[in-house]
Scaffold this motif. Sequence first.
Motif, mmCIF file in Angstrom:
data_model
loop_
_atom_site.group_PDB
_atom_site.id
_atom_site.type_symbol
_atom_site.label_atom_id
_atom_site.label_comp_id
_atom_site.label_asym_id
_atom_site.label_seq_id
_atom_site.Cartn_x
_atom_site.Cartn_y
_atom_site.Cartn_z
ATOM 1 N N VAL A 96 -29.404 26.698 63.907
ATOM 2 C CA VAL A 96 -30.858 26.605 63.744
ATOM 3 C C VAL A 96 -31.412 25.216 64.045
ATOM 4 N N ALA A 97 -30.548 24.248 64.368
ATOM 5 C CA ALA A 97 -31.039 22.881 64.587
ATOM 6 C C ALA A 97 -30.067 22.094 65.446
ATOM 7 N N ILE A 98 -30.579 21.012 66.033
ATOM 8 C CA ILE A 98 -29.768 20.068 66.807
ATOM 9 C C ILE A 98 -29.606 18.792 65.975
ATOM 10 N N GLY A 99 -28.356 18.389 65.721
ATOM 11 C CA GLY A 99 -28.088 17.186 64.938
ATOM 12 C C GLY A 99 -26.848 17.386 64.082
ATOM 13 N N ALA A 125 -31.707 18.122 74.570
ATOM 14 C CA ALA A 125 -31.117 19.442 74.276
ATOM 15 C C ALA A 125 -32.037 20.242 73.363
ATOM 16 N N ALA A 126 -32.600 19.584 72.365
ATOM 17 C CA ALA A 126 -33.485 20.276 71.420
ATOM 18 C C ALA A 126 -34.698 20.835 72.153
ATOM 19 N N GLY A 130 -35.403 24.604 72.340
ATOM 20 C CA GLY A 130 -36.512 24.900 71.433
ATOM 21 C C GLY A 130 -36.121 24.900 69.956
ATOM 22 N N LYS A 131 -35.063 24.172 69.609
ATOM 23 C CA LYS A 131 -34.657 24.112 68.196
ATOM 24 C C LYS A 131 -34.956 22.723 67.632
ATOM 25 N N PRO A 132 -35.323 22.644 66.352
ATOM 26 C CA PRO A 132 -35.720 21.365 65.760
ATOM 27 C C PRO A 132 -34.553 20.393 65.578
#
Length: 265
Positions: A96-99, A125-126, A130-132
């Motif tokens: 659900v997220a980048i990081g 990449a985010a 389209g991911k937070p």
Amino acid sequence: MNSVSPESHGLVDSHCHLDFPEFDGKLDAVREEMRASGVTHALCISVNLADFPKVLALAEAYDNFFASVGVHPDHDERAPVDSRRLVELARHPRVVAIGETGLDYYRVSGDLEWQRERFRAHIRAARECGKPLVIHTREAAEDTLAIMREEGAAEVGGVMHCFTESQAVADAAIALGFHISFSGIVTFKNAGALKEVARRVPLERLLVETDSPYLAPVPHRGKTNQPALVRHVAEELARLRGIPLSELGAGTTDNFFRLFKEALR
Ligand SMILES: [Zn+2]
Ligand SMILES: [Zn+2]
């Protein structure tokens, strides 16, 4: 005020590292503690690609765990991170997220251009998928914000995790559409300035986290942290803001699902 009833909103730990060896063989106990404390969900955060499968496995095994994908700025293997690889891994519906990504000038020193490049790759990449973003920043706020602006991080938004910066940095991140997440640090006696910031972040941009296994909140300071203890962070924020825990919990949980909703589809 001190209890989360089953029918009310539970709390969400927006940042933990349950794949770390501290939790090997302890997941059942960790999940039982969460239930007992009214902590309904947790976001398991990736710190390097080698261990990402373990993070993803948690999110696949349990429907109240989610995963992120990314390489931590402290991860000292300086090989560039390929944003296309991140995008590929982020396609998985439980991601659900980048990081976590960002800049850390405290833990790592020398020429840190590799760290800034890695951060840029994560923002690209985010935006691509389209991911937070889940952003870590330590003694590098100015460069962090500059890169967020240059790379258009506002397009996807995200969270400034384990926030320890000033009101001005919080305001700048909020202006870029980001959320501010507080950890157990906000419960520490010597965190006076941070408590002031925690009073002033708008409720609709507030998140809570543990950063387990690190940073256990008071009264567990120094012990191994776990998602159940996010409750102490939420209680301290509610106290500082003079609102009931139920309101703080409902607000931060709604924020969590609003922020990651697109990614959860
Ligand atoms: Zn971090
Ligand atoms: Zn972390």
